[in-house]
Design an enzyme around this catalytic site. Sequence first.
Site, PDB file in Angstrom:
ATOM      1  N   TYR A 165       0.858  -1.184   0.000  1.00  0.00           N
ATOM      2  CA  TYR A 165       0.000   0.000   0.000  1.00  0.00           C
ATOM      3  C   TYR A 165       0.892   1.231   0.000  1.00  0.00           C
ATOM      4  O   TYR A 165       1.745   1.393   0.869  1.00  0.00           O
ATOM      5  CB  TYR A 165      -0.911   0.017   1.223  1.00  0.00           C
ATOM      6  CG  TYR A 165      -1.984   1.083   1.130  1.00  0.00           C
ATOM      7  CD1 TYR A 165      -3.265   0.765   0.714  1.00  0.00           C
ATOM      8  CD2 TYR A 165      -1.699   2.415   1.417  1.00  0.00           C
ATOM      9  CE1 TYR A 165      -4.249   1.741   0.585  1.00  0.00           C
ATOM     10  CE2 TYR A 165      -2.675   3.397   1.284  1.00  0.00           C
ATOM     11  CZ  TYR A 165      -3.937   3.051   0.876  1.00  0.00           C
ATOM     12  OH  TYR A 165      -4.896   4.024   0.740  1.00  0.00           O
ATOM     13  N   GLN A 214     -10.979  -0.307   0.856  1.00  0.00           N
ATOM     14  CA  GLN A 214     -11.363  -1.167  -0.262  1.00  0.00           C
ATOM     15  C   GLN A 214     -10.145  -1.776  -0.946  1.00  0.00           C
ATOM     16  O   GLN A 214     -10.190  -2.919  -1.424  1.00  0.00           O
ATOM     17  CB  GLN A 214     -12.218  -0.402  -1.274  1.00  0.00           C
ATOM     18  CG  GLN A 214     -11.555   0.762  -1.984  1.00  0.00           C
ATOM     19  CD  GLN A 214     -11.723   2.067  -1.238  1.00  0.00           C
ATOM     20  OE1 GLN A 214     -11.949   2.077  -0.028  1.00  0.00           O
ATOM     21  NE2 GLN A 214     -11.623   3.181  -1.950  1.00  0.00           N
ATOM     22  N   ASN A 227      -3.755   5.708   6.138  1.00  0.00           N
ATOM     23  CA  ASN A 227      -4.486   6.482   7.135  1.00  0.00           C
ATOM     24  C   ASN A 227      -5.219   5.560   8.109  1.00  0.00           C
ATOM     25  O   ASN A 227      -5.007   4.343   8.120  1.00  0.00           O
ATOM     26  CB  ASN A 227      -5.447   7.459   6.451  1.00  0.00           C
ATOM     27  CG  ASN A 227      -6.521   6.748   5.633  1.00  0.00           C
ATOM     28  OD1 ASN A 227      -6.768   5.557   5.790  1.00  0.00           O
ATOM     29  ND2 ASN A 227      -7.162   7.486   4.750  1.00  0.00           N
ATOM     30  N   GLN A 230      10.349  15.390  11.867  1.00  0.00           N
ATOM     31  CA  GLN A 230       9.263  14.489  12.221  1.00  0.00           C
ATOM     32  C   GLN A 230       7.979  15.257  12.490  1.00  0.00           C
ATOM     33  O   GLN A 230       6.885  14.814  12.135  1.00  0.00           O
ATOM     34  CB  GLN A 230       9.647  13.656  13.445  1.00  0.00           C
ATOM     35  CG  GLN A 230      10.789  12.696  13.185  1.00  0.00           C
ATOM     36  CD  GLN A 230      10.567  11.863  11.942  1.00  0.00           C
ATOM     37  OE1 GLN A 230       9.650  11.050  11.870  1.00  0.00           O
ATOM     38  NE2 GLN A 230      11.408  12.065  10.933  1.00  0.00           N
ATOM     39  N   HIS A 271       5.389  15.832   9.688  1.00  0.00           N
ATOM     40  CA  HIS A 271       4.541  14.756   9.156  1.00  0.00           C
ATOM     41  C   HIS A 271       3.075  15.026   9.462  1.00  0.00           C
ATOM     42  O   HIS A 271       2.229  14.991   8.578  1.00  0.00           O
ATOM     43  CB  HIS A 271       4.953  13.405   9.747  1.00  0.00           C
ATOM     44  CG  HIS A 271       6.082  12.757   9.023  1.00  0.00           C
ATOM     45  ND1 HIS A 271       5.972  12.314   7.730  1.00  0.00           N
ATOM     46  CD2 HIS A 271       7.346  12.459   9.412  1.00  0.00           C
ATOM     47  CE1 HIS A 271       7.125  11.772   7.345  1.00  0.00           C
ATOM     48  NE2 HIS A 271       7.974  11.859   8.349  1.00  0.00           N
ATOM     49  N   GLU A 328      10.853   5.360  17.520  1.00  0.00           N
ATOM     50  CA  GLU A 328      10.992   4.932  16.120  1.00  0.00           C
ATOM     51  C   GLU A 328      12.366   5.320  15.582  1.00  0.00           C
ATOM     52  O   GLU A 328      13.105   4.490  15.063  1.00  0.00           O
ATOM     53  CB  GLU A 328       9.887   5.587  15.303  1.00  0.00           C
ATOM     54  CG  GLU A 328       9.917   5.251  13.817  1.00  0.00           C
ATOM     55  CD  GLU A 328       8.906   6.060  13.024  1.00  0.00           C
ATOM     56  OE1 GLU A 328       8.630   5.665  11.870  1.00  0.00           O
ATOM     57  OE2 GLU A 328       8.415   7.082  13.519  1.00  0.00           O
ATOM     58  N   HIS A 329      12.717   6.601  15.674  1.00  0.00           N
ATOM     59  CA  HIS A 329      14.013   7.110  15.225  1.00  0.00           C
ATOM     60  C   HIS A 329      14.769   7.648  16.435  1.00  0.00           C
ATOM     61  O   HIS A 329      14.230   8.457  17.192  1.00  0.00           O
ATOM     62  CB  HIS A 329      13.848   8.256  14.220  1.00  0.00           C
ATOM     63  CG  HIS A 329      12.984   7.921  13.043  1.00  0.00           C
ATOM     64  ND1 HIS A 329      11.653   8.305  12.974  1.00  0.00           N
ATOM     65  CD2 HIS A 329      13.244   7.260  11.892  1.00  0.00           C
ATOM     66  CE1 HIS A 329      11.141   7.882  11.823  1.00  0.00           C
ATOM     67  NE2 HIS A 329      12.089   7.250  11.146  1.00  0.00           N
ATOM     68  N   ASP A 381      15.517   8.018   5.994  1.00  0.00           N
ATOM     69  CA  ASP A 381      14.206   7.978   5.339  1.00  0.00           C
ATOM     70  C   ASP A 381      14.317   7.700   3.851  1.00  0.00           C
ATOM     71  O   ASP A 381      13.421   7.086   3.267  1.00  0.00           O
ATOM     72  CB  ASP A 381      13.488   9.322   5.537  1.00  0.00           C
ATOM     73  CG  ASP A 381      12.675   9.369   6.818  1.00  0.00           C
ATOM     74  OD1 ASP A 381      12.560   8.328   7.489  1.00  0.00           O
ATOM     75  OD2 ASP A 381      12.167  10.459   7.144  1.00  0.00           O
ATOM     76  N   GLU A 415       0.472 -38.525  27.432  1.00  0.00           N
ATOM     77  CA  GLU A 415      -0.558 -37.552  27.046  1.00  0.00           C
ATOM     78  C   GLU A 415      -1.863 -38.217  26.634  1.00  0.00           C
ATOM     79  O   GLU A 415      -2.824 -37.538  26.293  1.00  0.00           O
ATOM     80  CB  GLU A 415      -0.042 -36.669  25.908  1.00  0.00           C
ATOM     81  CG  GLU A 415       1.097 -35.741  26.327  1.00  0.00           C
ATOM     82  CD  GLU A 415       1.534 -34.807  25.215  1.00  0.00           C
ATOM     83  OE1 GLU A 415       1.067 -34.964  24.066  1.00  0.00           O
ATOM     84  OE2 GLU A 415       2.347 -33.907  25.500  1.00  0.00           O
ATOM     85  N   HIS A 446      -0.243 -41.592  18.282  1.00  0.00           N
ATOM     86  CA  HIS A 446       1.068 -40.958  18.210  1.00  0.00           C
ATOM     87  C   HIS A 446       2.142 -41.930  18.669  1.00  0.00           C
ATOM     88  O   HIS A 446       3.189 -42.102  18.022  1.00  0.00           O
ATOM     89  CB  HIS A 446       1.110 -39.706  19.099  1.00  0.00           C
ATOM     90  CG  HIS A 446       0.491 -38.496  18.505  1.00  0.00           C
ATOM     91  ND1 HIS A 446      -0.850 -38.370  18.284  1.00  0.00           N
ATOM     92  CD2 HIS A 446       1.060 -37.323  18.083  1.00  0.00           C
ATOM     93  CE1 HIS A 446      -1.110 -37.193  17.759  1.00  0.00           C
ATOM     94  NE2 HIS A 446       0.030 -36.525  17.615  1.00  0.00           N
TER      95      HIS A 446
END
Length: 464
Positions: free
Chosen positions: A139, A217, A240, A285, A288, A353-354, A387, A441, A446
Amino acid sequence: MSLNAAPLRLSTTDPSFEADFQRRLHWSADADVAIEQRVADILADVRARGDAAVMDYTARFDGLQAASMAELELTQADFKAAFDQLPAVQRDALERAARRVRAYHEAQKRASGESWTYRDEDGTLLGQKVTPLDRVGIYVPGGKAAYPSSLIMNAVPAHVAGVGEIIMVVPTPVRGSVATGGSGAAATATRGERNELVLAAAHVAGVTRAFAIGGAQAVAALAYGTETVPKVDKITGPGNAYVASAKKRVFGTVGIDMIAGPSEILVLADGSTPADWVAMDLFSQAEHDELAQSILLCPDAAYIEAVQAAIDRLLPAMPRREIIARSLNDRGALILTRSMEEACELSNRIAPEHLEVSSRDPHRWEPLLRHAGAIFLGAYTSESLGDYCAGPNHVLPTSGTARFSSPLGVYDFQKRSSLIEVSEKGAQQLGRIAAELAYGEGLQAHARAAELRLSEVPPMRVSR
């Protein structure tokens, strides 16, 4: 109108530090109930109606009307044409970035991505077979706010892993359409706003097929398959709230990479780096979105003042200054620590994250840092280089998940199968062990399957 960006000022010596610190870190990943319900409806509809549902939602949300899915498929010719029309400097930047990302992930594959076997003393072969996924979906956020770098970071390691088909989905909304997944009137346009740099990156990164669709979708089409969109084994890439919710819901039908939260940067500074550099790294950052988080940890109070002064001086020239200001005011922090050692301890609690280690001797502090998506060592290593073109992947764990998860990599596009070949000699020892445990068991079949391979087959026992 003047803007002020004043990150929260904290000191670890303040009595209220712990409570203030936790409040500033807090971010909820809980999705809006209305979004969750709308996503559930879209997924169910795409699963039931396939292409027709995808075209309906693309018209509704992106304002892009198509008579068939063929009109929404982006071709290799589209990729090549987009690449050829770019200025030479952009073509070169795309190719050089892709080469560096490929080189890093090739090294990653050699280090950890190969099958292996060994034989023990009785001749039994044991090992692991590493195989690539057959087909993955990527995506890519689309329209004018597009991320060719994200395409490269997802497609290149998939190629290195050996994935057979890479299917890209990218929304190309008509200008002024409702592209968030909310309600909107169907439009009559047949071509949306394609980002040529994204299509050129698809050419460089080797995308197999692509469709001009987005939102929940598109995730549904990849997860379930339609008459036109192939069903994939795993979906990666950012999106998103609707995309994130859809990825959570289809997990189990397909694999996913992660559910990403807002972008984050944490700078550990000893005061030796120019304050303007650090201020701009915090901006990188914050620009963003308003939920992004930028934090500075430093034991030098005068340096923190210098960084705040740089923020005040540099902000007015930034095109995204309103977003930066909101991010820094709501979620940013400039934290005075007792020492660099204490700063490292706080960093491990945040698990950012960074993580930039902006100091004279970054290798002194790196061994103390256990939790981060990516660690950037030294004053010249800006997070923005990671990045785009340094080589390591920029798809990183957020919201403290670096405590237990890793950057996107070759391993995300591979799976592992155990290999077991037991020799006749090995079956004599292993069969007795397995039978004893299986009887314990209560699983006689088995046990008997193991015993039948013994040179002297004992009577079948009744399980206890």
